[in-house]
Scaffold this active site. Structure first.
Site, mmCIF file in Angstrom:
data_model
loop_
_atom_site.group_PDB
_atom_site.id
_atom_site.type_symbol
_atom_site.label_atom_id
_atom_site.label_comp_id
_atom_site.label_asym_id
_atom_site.label_seq_id
_atom_site.Cartn_x
_atom_site.Cartn_y
_atom_site.Cartn_z
ATOM 1 N N GLU A 95 0.815 -1.206 0.000
ATOM 2 C CA GLU A 95 0.000 0.000 0.000
ATOM 3 C C GLU A 95 0.851 1.260 0.000
ATOM 4 O OE1 GLU A 95 -2.354 -0.661 3.456
ATOM 5 O OE2 GLU A 95 -3.643 -2.163 2.498
ATOM 6 N N ASP A 136 -13.028 -2.670 -1.043
ATOM 7 C CA ASP A 136 -14.087 -3.686 -1.082
ATOM 8 C C ASP A 136 -15.228 -3.272 -0.164
ATOM 9 O OD1 ASP A 136 -13.625 -5.115 1.712
ATOM 10 O OD2 ASP A 136 -11.648 -4.834 0.802
#
Length: 609
Positions: free
Chosen positions: A81, A284
């Protein structure tokens, strides 16, 4: 008398030094008393957090841009990330510290220290502590991804966390989970349930939003473009991929996103007094498809959060350099003369709340002035002012509340609370200092004309109207004066308010006042918060206060103050004989239930230590 702080234990010295310049960082539906190390905790049901704690005022806020960074900015994140940020670093210098990869360099002409962390709260907390101890960052930005709890979020949205809490730290009983506050081992004060970013850092992030270009994760034409949102994030050591868990977290916490590290880093930063900003890009929906979606969208989400980090660094750089934040040295200490259950005073003198407000105020003024005089002499703190003003706890009657303004550092302010709490035999005494940074929120409600505090019948009517509108959120209030206006300060002692709801209250309560009619204005502030306490039912000698004084380094004060008890007892007897000669102590037959103290802690129990 001025105590020699050289008595401070070696293991506490770092805290005492830091406490002078940092902000050391509950709520209620039903109270279940739980004893932990002599403290009386109040266990609060989870339902509160679907809706939404500190008193006092002091040095005024110096504005958003007064806290402009000097020194390096820490950046934390999972390796995949933060890969784009690592690739963008100028003049990178890689190190390994404690087995953790650390890269020094520049981003947006800002010196940064980038630390890559492992998954989960323990790994993130370890990395944050190492970063703080080894590199002394002026602030930390934690970037990464999250699952959406808010149904309005889409993949690619970036959430600027205004609130952070752990959803899996607490007590599970008969299938019902009650979150607990964590407790700082550095300050020995409970952390807030919800952690918040420093207002100046949040302001810089918001100013940078227009410059950020986000990449679409879902390219279908019917799906909107991603955007940057403000929201509440909850943290736990579980990768949530279950629709029922999503509904549970959304219902119980009113949270917008879920991830595995943010609140743990927030706790570490709060305990060390380091400003933190958490940025999360949505990968998500945290439902049954989340595991697949995470891996499909993690790179795009990471690009979006990384772009936001760079924009924030550019904003901070454009603000230039400035002095470090001003040391907090102006405190308001709040307490009352309502002897706690189990204390010797409660047995001998009974319940002063059975008296009229006026008589109680006369007795309180005499006794508290004596206590304050001893406290300030022992701690060498400078008094700015002392006032007795109305206050109340929940639906209890309005009572006189003592408020002492002092000019001193945080260590001495805490020690002053210990002495006052000991001599007044209070269960909990608190202190606060208003500014642009702090560990609690407070809501000031001021009357625009007239003195709101003089008409106690109207004040009681107003407070009950507030309670009817928000019964789960309001633990109590204290009277305040700001310039030529009078009003009340509603406290969030446990840090249980969500930022969005607290902001709504600053508008809602004046609207309620207009129906009475009372003309009001509401303003939300951050406060630095301190407290001291003693459980008189188990420690009738006030040993918790004495122990805290010793721990803070005031051993001589701890040895001296017991000798003042007789003088205070006699002062109470004389004041009662003068103003309420018919009042009898319980030992002489007074019946009834001990009243709850005005500023009683509203919080979760901590696990046994």
């Amino acid at each position: 008398m001025l105590d020699d702080t050289s008595d401070t234990l070696v293991g506490q010295k770092a805290f005492l030094d830091r406490l002078k310049s940092s902000c050391i960082l509950t709520a209620q539906v039903s109270s279940i008393r739980h004893r932990v190390r002599g403290y009386e905790r109040v266990l609060v049901a989870t339902a509160l957090f679907a809706t939404l704690g500190i008193t006092g005022f002091a040095a005024p806020s110096s504005g958003d841009d007064a806290h402009i960074t000097v020194g390096p900015i820490g950046i934390l994140g999972i390796p995949e990330e933060t890969a784009q940020l690592v690739a963008s670093l100028q003049d990178p210098e890689e190190r390994t510290s404690g087995g953790i990869r650390v890269i020094l360099g520049k981003l947006a002409n800002q010196s940064v220290v980038l630390c890559q962390v492992g998954f989960g709260k323990v790994n993130a907390g370890m990395a944050a502590a190492l970063l703080i101890q080894k590199f002394s960052p002026s602030a930390i930005i934690f970037t990464g991804n999250a699952g959406a709890l808010n149904p309005n979020y889409i993949q690619g949205d970036v959430v600027l966390a205004t609130d952070l809490a752990e959803y899996d730290f607490g007590q599970l009983t008969n299938g019902s989970f009650a979150p607990w506050q964590t407790r700082s081992p550095i300050s020995r004060i409970n952390n807030p349930l919800w952690f918040h970013p420093a207002p100046w850092l949040l302001s810089a992030a918001l100013k940078s939003v227009p410059s950020v270009q986000l990449i679409r994760a879902d390219t279908r034409p019917e799906v909107r473009d991603p955007k940057i949102c403000e929201g509440a994030i909850v943290t736990g050591d579980t990768f949530v991929s279950d629709a029922s868990k999503v509904q549970e977290l959304r219902t119980n916490f009113n949270a917008d996103g879920v991830e595995m590290e943010g609140a743990a880093v927030a706790q570490i930063c709060s305990q060390y007094g380091i400003p933190l900003l958490v940025i999360r890009s949505i990968t998500d929906r945290a439902d049954g498809s989340s595991y697949t979606d995470y891996h499909n969208f993690v790179r795009i989400a990471a690009q979006n959060s990384s772009a936001f980090v760079v924009a924030i660094l550019n904003q901070l750089q454009s603000q230039g350099s400035a002095k470090n934040p001003r040391e907090v040295n102006h405190w308001l200490l709040a307490f009352e003369l309502a002897f706690s259950e189990g204390s010797p005073y409660a047995l001998e003198f009974g319940d002063l709340h059975t008296l009229s407000y006026e008589v109680n105020e006369q007795i309180s003024a005499v006794v508290l002035q004596k206590i304050i005089s001893i406290s300030l002499d022992e701690l060498a703190a400078a008094k700015i002012g002392f006032h007795i003003m109305p206050g109340a706890r929940q639906h209890n009657p309005i009572v006189p509340s003592g408020q002492l303004e002092i000019a001193t550092d945080e260590v001495r302010a805490r020690a002053t609370l210990d002495v006052i709490g000991y001599l007044a035999q209070q269960g909990l005494v608190i202190g606060s200092s208003k500014g642009s940074a702090g560990n609690r929120m407070g809501l000031e409600i001021l009357g625009r004309n007239g003195d709101l505090l003089k008409d106690r019948a109207r004040l009681s009517e107003l407070w009950n109207a507030f309670l009817a509108a928000e019964p789960k959120l309001l633990t109590g209030f204290s009277g305040i004066h700001e310039s030529d206006q009078a009003g009340i300060l509603i406290i969030d002692t446990g840090g249980a308010w969500l930022t969005g709801h607290a902001s709504d209250l600053s508008v809602k309560f004046p609207e309620i006042g207009s129906t009475l009619p009372v003309s009001l204005s509401g303003t939300l502030f951050f406060f630095s918060y301190i407290e001291a306490e003693n459980d008189w039912t188990s420690r009738a000698d006030g040993a918790d206060y004495i122990d805290d004084l010793v721990w803070l380094g005031f051993k001589k004060v701890a040895q001296d103050i017991p000798r003042h008890k007789r003088a205070i007892e006699q002062t109470i007897r004389d004041a009662i004989a003068k103003f309420a000669p018919l009042l009898k102590g319980r030992s002489m037959g007074t019946l009834g239930v001990e009243p709850e103290p005005l500023f009683r802690r509203q919080e979760y129990p901590n696990p046994r230590e």
